[in-house]
Design a protein around this motif. Structure first.
Motif, PDB file in Angstrom:
ATOM      1  N   VAL A  65     -19.160  19.021 -44.921  1.00  0.00           N
ATOM      2  CA  VAL A  65     -17.728  19.183 -44.667  1.00  0.00           C
ATOM      3  C   VAL A  65     -17.512  20.234 -43.579  1.00  0.00           C
ATOM      4  N   GLY A  66     -16.635  19.943 -42.660  1.00  0.00           N
ATOM      5  CA  GLY A  66     -16.293  20.890 -41.598  1.00  0.00           C
ATOM      6  C   GLY A  66     -14.789  20.944 -41.403  1.00  0.00           C
ATOM      7  N   LEU A  67     -14.356  21.628 -40.345  1.00  0.00           N
ATOM      8  CA  LEU A  67     -12.940  21.873 -40.085  1.00  0.00           C
ATOM      9  C   LEU A  67     -12.494  21.310 -38.747  1.00  0.00           C
ATOM     10  N   CYS A  68     -11.222  20.915 -38.686  1.00  0.00           N
ATOM     11  CA  CYS A  68     -10.618  20.526 -37.419  1.00  0.00           C
ATOM     12  C   CYS A  68     -10.220  21.745 -36.591  1.00  0.00           C
ATOM     13  N   ASP A  69      -9.942  22.851 -37.288  1.00  0.00           N
ATOM     14  CA  ASP A  69      -9.589  24.093 -36.597  1.00  0.00           C
ATOM     15  C   ASP A  69      -9.714  25.250 -37.575  1.00  0.00           C
ATOM     16  N   GLU A  70      -9.708  26.456 -37.028  1.00  0.00           N
ATOM     17  CA  GLU A  70      -9.830  27.649 -37.859  1.00  0.00           C
ATOM     18  C   GLU A  70      -9.053  28.792 -37.249  1.00  0.00           C
ATOM     19  N   ARG A  71      -8.392  29.553 -38.114  1.00  0.00           N
ATOM     20  CA  ARG A  71      -7.771  30.813 -37.704  1.00  0.00           C
ATOM     21  C   ARG A  71      -8.871  31.859 -37.627  1.00  0.00           C
ATOM     22  N   TRP A  72      -8.838  32.687 -36.580  1.00  0.00           N
ATOM     23  CA  TRP A  72      -9.954  33.611 -36.364  1.00  0.00           C
ATOM     24  C   TRP A  72      -9.804  34.827 -37.256  1.00  0.00           C
ATOM     25  N   LEU A  73     -10.114  34.596 -38.530  1.00  0.00           N
ATOM     26  CA  LEU A  73      -9.988  35.600 -39.581  1.00  0.00           C
ATOM     27  C   LEU A  73     -11.243  35.570 -40.448  1.00  0.00           C
ATOM     28  N   PRO A  74     -11.600  36.685 -41.083  1.00  0.00           N
ATOM     29  CA  PRO A  74     -12.704  36.658 -42.044  1.00  0.00           C
ATOM     30  C   PRO A  74     -12.451  35.592 -43.103  1.00  0.00           C
ATOM     31  N   VAL A  75     -13.498  34.942 -43.542  1.00  0.00           N
ATOM     32  CA  VAL A  75     -13.332  33.830 -44.486  1.00  0.00           C
ATOM     33  C   VAL A  75     -12.768  34.291 -45.822  1.00  0.00           C
ATOM     34  N   SER A  76     -12.809  35.588 -46.094  1.00  0.00           N
ATOM     35  CA  SER A  76     -12.220  36.111 -47.331  1.00  0.00           C
ATOM     36  C   SER A  76     -10.693  36.148 -47.265  1.00  0.00           C
ATOM     37  N   ASP A  77     -10.129  36.046 -46.058  1.00  0.00           N
ATOM     38  CA  ASP A  77      -8.679  36.089 -45.894  1.00  0.00           C
ATOM     39  C   ASP A  77      -8.060  34.789 -46.415  1.00  0.00           C
ATOM     40  N   GLU A  78      -6.979  34.890 -47.179  1.00  0.00           N
ATOM     41  CA  GLU A  78      -6.358  33.704 -47.760  1.00  0.00           C
ATOM     42  C   GLU A  78      -5.756  32.771 -46.709  1.00  0.00           C
ATOM     43  N   SER A  79      -5.565  33.269 -45.493  1.00  0.00           N
ATOM     44  CA  SER A  79      -5.042  32.427 -44.415  1.00  0.00           C
ATOM     45  C   SER A  79      -6.141  31.657 -43.693  1.00  0.00           C
ATOM     46  N   SER A  80      -7.384  31.914 -44.058  1.00  0.00           N
ATOM     47  CA  SER A  80      -8.523  31.218 -43.451  1.00  0.00           C
ATOM     48  C   SER A  80      -8.599  29.782 -43.955  1.00  0.00           C
ATOM     49  N   ASN A  81      -8.802  28.842 -43.044  1.00  0.00           N
ATOM     50  CA  ASN A  81      -8.966  27.446 -43.461  1.00  0.00           C
ATOM     51  C   ASN A  81     -10.253  27.254 -44.256  1.00  0.00           C
ATOM     52  N   GLU A  82     -11.284  28.011 -43.917  1.00  0.00           N
ATOM     53  CA  GLU A  82     -12.517  27.936 -44.700  1.00  0.00           C
ATOM     54  C   GLU A  82     -12.249  28.351 -46.150  1.00  0.00           C
ATOM     55  N   ASN A  83     -11.456  29.402 -46.325  1.00  0.00           N
ATOM     56  CA  ASN A  83     -11.091  29.846 -47.665  1.00  0.00           C
ATOM     57  C   ASN A  83     -10.341  28.742 -48.405  1.00  0.00           C
ATOM     58  N   LEU A  84      -9.417  28.084 -47.716  1.00  0.00           N
ATOM     59  CA  LEU A  84      -8.632  26.998 -48.304  1.00  0.00           C
ATOM     60  C   LEU A  84      -9.528  25.856 -48.775  1.00  0.00           C
ATOM     61  N   VAL A  85     -10.442  25.443 -47.910  1.00  0.00           N
ATOM     62  CA  VAL A  85     -11.312  24.306 -48.244  1.00  0.00           C
ATOM     63  C   VAL A  85     -12.275  24.663 -49.361  1.00  0.00           C
ATOM     64  N   THR A  86     -12.805  25.864 -49.318  1.00  0.00           N
ATOM     65  CA  THR A  86     -13.714  26.302 -50.377  1.00  0.00           C
ATOM     66  C   THR A  86     -13.013  26.345 -51.724  1.00  0.00           C
ATOM     67  N   THR A  87     -11.758  26.785 -51.708  1.00  0.00           N
ATOM     68  CA  THR A  87     -10.989  26.942 -52.944  1.00  0.00           C
ATOM     69  C   THR A  87     -10.493  25.623 -53.512  1.00  0.00           C
ATOM     70  N   HIS A  88     -10.109  24.689 -52.641  1.00  0.00           N
ATOM     71  CA  HIS A  88      -9.430  23.481 -53.116  1.00  0.00           C
ATOM     72  C   HIS A  88     -10.237  22.194 -52.991  1.00  0.00           C
ATOM     73  N   LEU A  89     -11.200  22.134 -52.099  1.00  0.00           N
ATOM     74  CA  LEU A  89     -11.981  20.900 -51.933  1.00  0.00           C
ATOM     75  C   LEU A  89     -13.392  21.008 -52.506  1.00  0.00           C
ATOM     76  N   LEU A  90     -14.072  22.096 -52.212  1.00  0.00           N
ATOM     77  CA  LEU A  90     -15.474  22.227 -52.627  1.00  0.00           C
ATOM     78  C   LEU A  90     -15.567  22.700 -54.072  1.00  0.00           C
TER      79      LEU A  90
END
Length: 231
Positions: A65-90
């Motif tokens: 799984v990857g991303l179409c885009d990302e906000r340039w923030l640490p992945v621990s930040d709740e605004s991070s798309n990686e954080n979103l995907v980890t929390t809700h998809l994975l």
């Protein structure tokens, strides 16, 4: 190529049909080549879709799984798309999938363009399924209207997969897939919800200025079909 439209009356109907279609695409890719890739977008709209996908039975251990885009923030930040995907998809059955993010720690975003490109080429290409969203300003991924970098982002002669973007109308620096990267996918879905975005979509279809409404760069082309799911 064409836009294939699927309009629904209820969110649960859309989520069920789109998740089944994505799962079928991933199963086909795994059957054909032993692995599959899925790239998704951020925001609140895909959360119910992520939850339903996480419940689908398929060989998630063979899905990256990857991303179409990302906000340039640490992945621990709740605004991070990686954080979103980890929390809700994975989660659930999808917890066995592999995730490849865009963010590179302690690296400025301009310097990270080539690092992001290299990572995606090595670990995600070819893209099997991309699920795009659309903002109320008609941006998709992090390709925002009238941005100074859209010329480069839209140029299909450039084979770069990633581009650093500074939105003028949204917070945070962003890393985004380019038009070339998006249109390289075997299957492309556009998912949006709500009357405001339906009105935007009608305006998108009525014109052809890609710079004013960047989603047109994906919809108005003759390279790939795009399936549009909306309520």
């Amino acid at each position: 190529m064409s836009k294939i439209e699927h309009r629904f009356n209820e969110q649960y109907e859309l989520v069920e049909m789109l998740s089944k279609s994505i799962a079928a695409d991933l199963k086909d890719a795994i059957r054909e080549k032993g692995k599959a890739t899925l790239l998704v977008s951020g925001g609140s709209t895909p959360k119910p879709l992520f939850k339903r996908l996480s419940e689908m039975t398929l060989e998630w251990e063979n899905v990256t799984v990857g991303l179409c885009d990302e906000r340039w923030l640490p992945v621990s930040d709740e605004s991070s798309n990686e954080n979103l995907v980890t929390t809700h998809l994975l989660q659930g059955k999808a917890a066995n999938a592999t995730f490849v993010g865009m963010y590179v720690e302690e690296t400025d975003i301009e310097s990270a363009e080539h690092l992001c490109d290299k990572k995606l080429r090595e670990r995600l290409l070819p893209f099997d399924v991309i699920v795009l969203g659309m903002g109320s300003d008609a941006h998709t991924a992090s390709l925002f209207p009238n941005n100074v970098k859209l010329d480069k982002a839209f140029d299909l002669k450039r084979e770069a997969l990633c581009i650093a973007i500074e939105p003028q109308t949204a917070p945070y620096m962003r890393m985004s897939l380019t038009r070339h990267a998006i249109l390289s996918a075997a299957r492309i879905y556009l998912h949006f919800e709500g009357n405001e975005k339906i009105a935007v979509y009608k305006e998108v279809k009525a014109g052809d200025d890609m710079f004013a409404m960047p989603i047109r760069a994906i919809l108005n082309q003759d390279i790939k079909d795009v399936e549009v799911y909306y309520i």
